[in-house]
Design an enzyme around this catalytic site. Structure first.
Site, PDB file in Angstrom:
ATOM      1  CE1 TYR A   1       5.277   0.192  -8.181  1.00  0.00           C
ATOM      2  CE2 TYR A   1       5.926   0.261  -5.876  1.00  0.00           C
ATOM      3  CZ  TYR A   1       6.272   0.199  -7.210  1.00  0.00           C
ATOM      4  OH  TYR A   1       7.593   0.170  -7.592  1.00  0.00           O
TER       5      TYR A   1
ATOM      6  N   GLY B   1       0.809  -1.209   0.000  1.00  0.00           N
ATOM      7  CA  GLY B   1       0.000   0.000   0.000  1.00  0.00           C
ATOM      8  C   GLY B   1       0.839   1.253   0.000  1.00  0.00           C
ATOM      9  CB  ALA B   2       4.178   1.858   0.587  1.00  0.00           C
TER      10      ALA B   2
END
Length: 369
Positions: free
Chosen positions: A183, A179-180
Protein backbone atom coordinates in the site's frame (compact mmCIF):
# COMPACT_ATOMS: atom_id res chain seq x y z
CA UNK A 1 8.28 -24.67 24.68
CA UNK A 2 6.42 -23.03 27.56
CA UNK A 3 2.99 -22.10 26.16
CA UNK A 4 2.03 -20.39 29.42
CA UNK A 5 4.01 -17.38 28.21
CA UNK A 6 1.15 -16.74 25.76
CA UNK A 7 -1.17 -16.03 28.68
CA UNK A 8 0.98 -13.60 30.61
CA UNK A 9 -0.14 -9.96 30.58
CA UNK A 10 1.95 -7.25 28.91
CA UNK A 11 1.59 -3.60 28.02
CA UNK A 12 1.58 -1.34 25.01
CA UNK A 13 2.02 2.25 26.12
CA UNK A 14 -0.37 2.67 29.07
CA UNK A 15 -2.70 -0.20 28.15
CA UNK A 16 -2.48 -3.70 29.63
CA UNK A 17 -3.18 -6.66 27.36
CA UNK A 18 -4.32 -9.77 29.22
CA UNK A 19 -2.46 -12.17 26.92
CA UNK A 20 -0.22 -12.17 23.84
CA UNK A 21 -2.91 -12.93 21.22
CA UNK A 22 -3.93 -10.12 18.82
CA UNK A 23 -6.36 -10.32 15.92
CA UNK A 24 -4.56 -9.24 12.75
CA UNK A 25 -6.08 -6.69 10.36
CA UNK A 26 -7.91 -8.50 7.57
CA UNK A 27 -9.75 -6.99 4.61
CA UNK A 28 -13.40 -8.01 4.97
CA UNK A 29 -15.23 -5.63 2.54
CA UNK A 30 -18.33 -5.84 4.72
CA UNK A 31 -18.98 -2.10 5.26
CA UNK A 32 -21.75 -0.11 3.62
CA UNK A 33 -21.07 1.21 0.14
CA UNK A 34 -20.43 4.68 1.59
CA UNK A 35 -17.83 3.31 4.03
CA UNK A 36 -19.92 3.24 7.20
CA UNK A 37 -19.32 0.40 9.64
CA UNK A 38 -22.41 -1.70 10.35
CA UNK A 39 -23.89 -4.41 12.57
CA UNK A 40 -22.28 -7.22 10.58
CA UNK A 41 -18.88 -5.75 11.34
CA UNK A 42 -19.79 -5.27 15.00
CA UNK A 43 -20.59 -8.97 15.37
CA UNK A 44 -17.42 -9.91 13.50
CA UNK A 45 -15.11 -7.91 15.76
CA UNK A 46 -17.03 -8.47 19.00
CA UNK A 47 -16.72 -12.25 18.82
CA UNK A 48 -12.91 -12.06 18.99
CA UNK A 49 -13.09 -10.07 22.20
CA UNK A 50 -15.61 -12.52 23.66
CA UNK A 51 -13.37 -15.40 22.65
CA UNK A 52 -10.21 -14.31 24.48
CA UNK A 53 -8.06 -12.13 22.20
CA UNK A 54 -6.46 -9.30 24.16
CA UNK A 55 -6.52 -6.83 21.26
CA UNK A 56 -8.19 -6.50 17.88
CA UNK A 57 -6.68 -4.51 15.01
CA UNK A 58 -9.26 -3.41 12.48
CA UNK A 59 -9.13 -4.07 8.79
CA UNK A 60 -7.50 -1.30 6.79
CA UNK A 61 -9.65 1.84 7.06
CA UNK A 62 -9.48 4.45 4.32
CA UNK A 63 -8.67 8.03 5.24
CA UNK A 64 -10.33 10.55 2.97
CA UNK A 65 -12.83 11.20 0.20
CA UNK A 66 -10.07 11.23 -2.36
CA UNK A 67 -7.44 8.61 -3.31
CA UNK A 68 -7.08 6.47 -0.17
CA UNK A 69 -9.86 3.91 -0.60
CA UNK A 70 -8.61 0.53 -1.80
CA UNK A 71 -11.68 -1.71 -2.08
CA UNK A 72 -15.41 -1.39 -2.59
CA UNK A 73 -17.26 -1.78 0.72
CA UNK A 74 -14.13 -0.94 2.66
CA UNK A 75 -14.84 1.01 5.88
CA UNK A 76 -13.64 4.58 6.21
CA UNK A 77 -12.77 7.21 8.78
CA UNK A 78 -13.09 10.04 6.29
CA UNK A 79 -16.11 11.94 7.62
CA UNK A 80 -18.33 12.40 10.66
CA UNK A 81 -20.77 9.68 9.61
CA UNK A 82 -17.92 7.18 9.50
CA UNK A 83 -16.80 8.21 12.98
CA UNK A 84 -20.28 7.73 14.45
CA UNK A 85 -20.72 4.37 12.72
CA UNK A 86 -17.54 2.99 14.30
CA UNK A 87 -18.52 3.91 17.87
CA UNK A 88 -20.78 0.89 18.62
CA UNK A 89 -18.25 -1.46 17.02
CA UNK A 90 -15.44 -0.15 19.22
CA UNK A 91 -17.59 -0.22 22.35
CA UNK A 92 -18.62 -3.82 21.70
CA UNK A 93 -14.97 -4.92 21.59
CA UNK A 94 -13.90 -2.90 24.60
CA UNK A 95 -16.92 -3.94 26.69
CA UNK A 96 -15.68 -7.51 26.33
CA UNK A 97 -12.20 -6.72 27.63
CA UNK A 98 -10.13 -6.22 24.48
CA UNK A 99 -8.31 -3.24 23.05
CA UNK A 100 -9.46 -1.97 19.64
CA UNK A 101 -6.91 -0.38 17.32
CA UNK A 102 -7.77 1.28 14.01
CA UNK A 103 -5.49 0.46 11.10
CA UNK A 104 -5.24 3.55 8.89
CA UNK A 105 -4.58 2.70 5.26
CA UNK A 106 -3.95 4.58 2.03
CA UNK A 107 -4.10 2.13 -0.87
CA UNK A 108 -2.12 4.31 -3.27
CA UNK A 109 -1.49 2.63 -6.61
CA UNK A 110 -2.81 -0.67 -5.26
CA UNK A 111 -6.39 0.60 -5.10
CA UNK A 112 -8.91 -1.51 -6.98
CA UNK A 113 -12.16 0.14 -5.84
CA UNK A 114 -12.88 3.75 -4.90
CA UNK A 115 -16.29 5.48 -4.86
CA UNK A 116 -14.70 8.95 -4.91
CA UNK A 117 -12.40 8.74 -7.94
CA UNK A 118 -11.42 6.42 -10.75
CA UNK A 119 -7.78 7.57 -10.60
CA UNK A 120 -5.05 6.18 -8.36
CA UNK A 121 -1.99 7.92 -6.91
CA UNK A 122 1.45 6.63 -5.98
CA UNK A 123 5.04 7.83 -5.48
CA UNK A 124 5.70 7.42 -9.20
CA UNK A 125 3.81 6.42 -12.33
CA UNK A 126 4.58 2.74 -11.86
CA UNK A 127 1.78 0.20 -11.54
CA UNK A 128 2.04 -2.52 -8.88
CA UNK A 129 3.11 -5.94 -10.05
CA UNK A 130 0.56 -8.70 -10.52
CA UNK A 131 -3.22 -8.69 -10.82
CA UNK A 132 -5.98 -7.18 -8.75
CA UNK A 133 -7.49 -9.49 -6.13
CA UNK A 134 -10.54 -11.24 -7.55
CA UNK A 135 -11.81 -12.38 -4.14
CA UNK A 136 -12.02 -8.70 -3.18
CA UNK A 137 -13.84 -7.72 -6.34
CA UNK A 138 -10.96 -6.74 -8.63
CA UNK A 139 -9.88 -8.04 -12.02
CA UNK A 140 -7.02 -7.52 -14.43
CA UNK A 141 -3.82 -5.54 -13.92
CA UNK A 142 -3.58 -2.46 -11.74
CA UNK A 143 -3.90 0.85 -13.55
CA UNK A 144 -0.94 3.19 -13.95
CA UNK A 145 -1.18 5.69 -11.10
CA UNK A 146 -0.65 9.41 -11.07
CA UNK A 147 2.72 10.41 -9.58
CA UNK A 148 2.10 12.36 -6.38
CA UNK A 149 3.14 16.00 -6.44
CA UNK A 150 4.21 17.91 -3.34
CA UNK A 151 0.71 19.23 -2.73
CA UNK A 152 -0.57 15.64 -2.92
CA UNK A 153 1.93 14.61 -0.23
CA UNK A 154 0.63 17.38 2.02
CA UNK A 155 -2.92 16.16 1.44
CA UNK A 156 -1.90 12.57 2.22
CA UNK A 157 -0.28 13.59 5.50
CA UNK A 158 -3.34 15.65 6.42
CA UNK A 159 -5.58 12.66 5.66
CA UNK A 160 -3.65 10.43 8.08
CA UNK A 161 -3.82 13.14 10.74
CA UNK A 162 -7.55 13.76 10.37
CA UNK A 163 -8.34 10.05 10.26
CA UNK A 164 -6.32 9.48 13.44
CA UNK A 165 -8.32 12.22 15.16
CA UNK A 166 -11.56 10.58 14.04
CA UNK A 167 -10.32 7.22 15.35
CA UNK A 168 -9.66 8.79 18.72
CA UNK A 169 -13.11 10.41 18.70
CA UNK A 170 -14.70 7.05 17.82
CA UNK A 171 -13.08 5.56 20.94
CA UNK A 172 -10.33 3.42 19.44
CA UNK A 173 -7.47 2.73 21.88
CA UNK A 174 -4.91 3.60 19.25
CA UNK A 175 -4.08 3.68 15.56
CA UNK A 176 -1.81 1.56 13.39
CA UNK A 177 -0.37 3.14 10.25
CA UNK A 178 -0.39 0.67 7.36
CA UNK A 179 3.17 0.71 6.01
CA UNK A 180 3.10 -2.85 4.66
CA UNK A 181 1.85 -5.14 1.90
CA UNK A 182 2.33 -2.82 -1.06
CA UNK A 183 0.00 0.00 0.00
CA UNK A 184 0.99 3.65 -0.34
CA UNK A 185 3.52 4.02 2.50
CA UNK A 186 5.18 0.77 1.46
CA UNK A 187 5.22 1.98 -2.15
CA UNK A 188 7.44 4.86 -1.07
CA UNK A 189 9.86 2.32 0.46
CA UNK A 190 9.86 0.07 -2.62
CA UNK A 191 12.66 0.67 -5.10
CA UNK A 192 10.74 -0.39 -8.21
CA UNK A 193 7.68 1.71 -7.30
CA UNK A 194 9.53 4.88 -6.25
CA UNK A 195 11.81 6.55 -8.78
CA UNK A 196 11.33 10.06 -7.40
CA UNK A 197 14.23 12.47 -7.67
CA UNK A 198 13.20 14.70 -4.77
CA UNK A 199 13.56 14.33 -0.97
CA UNK A 200 11.11 11.40 -0.95
CA UNK A 201 13.02 9.19 -3.40
CA UNK A 202 16.46 7.73 -3.93
CA UNK A 203 18.14 6.58 -0.71
CA UNK A 204 16.27 4.43 1.76
CA UNK A 205 16.42 7.31 4.22
CA UNK A 206 14.60 9.51 1.70
CA UNK A 207 12.05 6.82 0.91
CA UNK A 208 11.30 6.58 4.65
CA UNK A 209 10.75 10.31 4.96
CA UNK A 210 6.97 10.38 4.39
CA UNK A 211 6.39 7.63 6.95
CA UNK A 212 8.44 9.44 9.59
CA UNK A 213 6.70 12.74 8.93
CA UNK A 214 3.28 11.14 9.22
CA UNK A 215 4.18 9.48 12.53
CA UNK A 216 5.18 12.77 14.09
CA UNK A 217 2.26 14.75 12.68
CA UNK A 218 -0.19 12.14 13.97
CA UNK A 219 1.51 12.12 17.37
CA UNK A 220 1.25 15.89 17.60
CA UNK A 221 -2.55 15.82 17.32
CA UNK A 222 -3.45 12.66 19.28
CA UNK A 223 -1.21 13.37 22.28
CA UNK A 224 1.50 11.46 24.12
CA UNK A 225 -0.80 8.98 25.87
CA UNK A 226 -2.44 7.60 22.71
CA UNK A 227 -1.13 4.39 21.12
CA UNK A 228 0.46 4.70 17.67
CA UNK A 229 1.87 1.65 15.90
CA UNK A 230 2.92 0.81 12.37
CA UNK A 231 2.71 -2.34 10.26
CA UNK A 232 5.72 -3.17 8.09
CA UNK A 233 6.63 -5.94 5.66
CA UNK A 234 8.90 -6.82 2.80
CA UNK A 235 6.19 -8.84 1.04
CA UNK A 236 3.27 -7.30 -0.82
CA UNK A 237 -0.26 -8.39 -1.62
CA UNK A 238 0.72 -9.14 -5.23
CA UNK A 239 4.48 -9.63 -4.80
CA UNK A 240 4.97 -12.22 -2.07
CA UNK A 241 8.64 -12.77 -2.91
CA UNK A 242 9.79 -9.17 -2.52
CA UNK A 243 12.77 -8.46 -0.26
CA UNK A 244 14.40 -5.17 0.66
CA UNK A 245 17.33 -4.71 -1.71
CA UNK A 246 19.86 -4.24 1.10
CA UNK A 247 18.55 -7.12 3.18
CA UNK A 248 19.25 -6.84 6.88
CA UNK A 249 21.25 -3.62 6.34
CA UNK A 250 18.05 -1.99 5.08
CA UNK A 251 16.14 -3.50 7.99
CA UNK A 252 18.57 -1.92 10.42
CA UNK A 253 18.10 1.51 8.83
CA UNK A 254 14.32 1.19 8.68
CA UNK A 255 13.69 -0.16 12.18
CA UNK A 256 16.29 2.08 13.81
CA UNK A 257 14.59 5.11 12.27
CA UNK A 258 11.17 3.92 13.43
CA UNK A 259 12.58 3.31 16.91
CA UNK A 260 13.69 6.93 17.10
CA UNK A 261 10.13 8.20 16.59
CA UNK A 262 7.27 8.41 19.06
CA UNK A 263 5.85 5.05 17.93
CA UNK A 264 4.73 2.59 20.61
CA UNK A 265 4.99 -0.62 18.60
CA UNK A 266 5.98 -2.13 15.27
CA UNK A 267 3.79 -4.84 13.74
CA UNK A 268 5.69 -6.97 11.21
CA UNK A 269 4.24 -9.49 8.79
CA UNK A 270 5.98 -12.14 6.71
CA UNK A 271 4.99 -15.32 4.91
CA UNK A 272 6.39 -17.26 7.86
CA UNK A 273 6.99 -15.05 10.86
CA UNK A 274 9.30 -17.63 12.42
CA UNK A 275 11.59 -18.01 9.37
CA UNK A 276 14.76 -16.08 8.43
CA UNK A 277 13.72 -12.93 6.59
CA UNK A 278 16.97 -12.01 4.83
CA UNK A 279 18.42 -15.31 3.69
CA UNK A 280 19.72 -18.44 5.34
CA UNK A 281 20.68 -18.11 9.02
CA UNK A 282 19.51 -14.47 9.16
CA UNK A 283 17.11 -12.90 11.65
CA UNK A 284 13.36 -13.11 11.42
CA UNK A 285 11.66 -9.84 10.52
CA UNK A 286 10.30 -9.63 14.07
CA UNK A 287 13.76 -10.12 15.55
CA UNK A 288 15.15 -7.38 13.31
CA UNK A 289 12.36 -5.02 14.40
CA UNK A 290 12.98 -5.85 18.06
CA UNK A 291 16.77 -5.63 17.86
CA UNK A 292 17.08 -2.43 15.84
CA UNK A 293 13.86 -0.62 16.74
CA UNK A 294 13.83 -1.44 20.47
CA UNK A 295 10.03 -1.04 20.57
CA UNK A 296 7.23 -3.44 21.40
CA UNK A 297 6.81 -5.85 18.47
CA UNK A 298 3.79 -7.73 17.17
CA UNK A 299 4.78 -10.65 14.92
CA UNK A 300 2.53 -12.00 12.17
CA UNK A 301 2.74 -14.78 9.61
CA UNK A 302 1.88 -18.44 10.09
CA UNK A 303 2.08 -18.27 13.89
CA UNK A 304 -1.27 -19.91 14.58
CA UNK A 305 0.11 -22.97 16.36
CA UNK A 306 0.79 -22.46 20.07
CA UNK A 307 4.30 -23.86 19.68
CA UNK A 308 5.35 -21.30 17.06
CA UNK A 309 3.59 -18.45 18.82
CA UNK A 310 5.23 -19.27 22.16
CA UNK A 311 8.65 -19.60 20.54
CA UNK A 312 8.75 -16.05 19.16
CA UNK A 313 7.72 -14.70 22.58
CA UNK A 314 10.14 -16.85 24.57
CA UNK A 315 13.00 -16.06 22.20
CA UNK A 316 12.31 -12.33 22.74
CA UNK A 317 11.74 -11.78 19.02
CA UNK A 318 8.30 -10.30 19.69
CA UNK A 319 5.99 -9.31 22.50
CA UNK A 320 2.73 -10.35 20.84
CA UNK A 321 1.56 -12.50 17.93
CA UNK A 322 -1.22 -11.42 15.57
CA UNK A 323 -3.32 -14.07 13.86
CA UNK A 324 -5.20 -13.75 10.58
CA UNK A 325 -6.35 -16.94 8.89
CA UNK A 326 -5.91 -18.85 12.15
CA UNK A 327 -8.29 -16.39 13.82
CA UNK A 328 -10.81 -16.76 10.99
CA UNK A 329 -10.70 -20.53 11.40
CA UNK A 330 -10.65 -20.31 15.21
CA UNK A 331 -12.41 -17.18 16.50
CA UNK A 332 -11.89 -18.66 19.98
CA UNK A 333 -8.25 -19.70 19.49
CA UNK A 334 -6.93 -18.29 22.81
CA UNK A 335 -9.60 -20.23 24.70
CA UNK A 336 -8.86 -23.38 22.71
CA UNK A 337 -5.13 -23.13 23.32
CA UNK A 338 -5.55 -22.47 27.03
CA UNK A 339 -7.86 -25.50 27.38
CA UNK A 340 -5.69 -27.63 25.05
CA UNK A 341 -8.52 -28.07 22.55
CA UNK A 342 -8.13 -29.01 18.88
CA UNK A 343 -7.57 -26.11 16.44
CA UNK A 344 -9.52 -25.99 13.19
CA UNK A 345 -7.65 -25.84 9.88
CA UNK A 346 -8.15 -22.75 7.73
CA UNK A 347 -10.54 -23.34 4.80
CA UNK A 348 -10.11 -20.71 2.06
CA UNK A 349 -13.52 -21.29 0.50
CA UNK A 350 -15.50 -20.97 3.70
CA UNK A 351 -13.56 -18.54 5.85
CA UNK A 352 -11.65 -16.00 3.73
CA UNK A 353 -14.52 -14.36 1.91
CA UNK A 354 -16.73 -11.83 3.74
CA UNK A 355 -19.11 -13.57 6.10
CA UNK A 356 -22.84 -13.28 6.43
CA UNK A 357 -24.12 -11.61 9.56
CA UNK A 358 -23.02 -13.47 12.68
CA UNK A 359 -26.00 -14.05 14.95
CA UNK A 360 -25.60 -14.28 18.70
CA UNK A 361 -26.50 -17.98 18.84
CA UNK A 362 -23.86 -18.73 16.16
CA UNK A 363 -21.29 -16.79 18.17
CA UNK A 364 -22.08 -18.78 21.29
CA UNK A 365 -21.65 -22.04 19.40
CA UNK A 366 -18.06 -21.12 18.50
CA UNK A 367 -16.93 -20.33 22.04
CA UNK A 368 -15.09 -23.06 23.92
CA UNK A 369 -16.43 -22.98 27.46
Amino acid sequence: MNQKVLFTPSQIKNKTLANRFVVAPMTRISAERDGQANETMQHYYERYAKCGYSAVISEGIYLDESYSQGYNNQPGLANDAHTEAWKPVVRAVQDNGSLMIAQLMHAGGQSQGNIYTGETIAPSSAAPKGEQLSFYGGSGPFQTPKAAEMEDLQQIKAAFVQSALRAKEAGFDGVELHGANGYLLDQFLTDYLNDRKDAYGGSIENRLRLILEIIEEVREVVGESYIIGIRMSQIKVTDSEHKWAGGEKDAKIIFSALGNTSLNYVHVTDGDGSAPAFGENSRTLADAAKTYGKLQVIANGGLGTPEKAAAVIENNEADFVSLGTSALANPDLPNRVEKEKHLQEFDFENTLLPQAEIKEHELNQTIVK
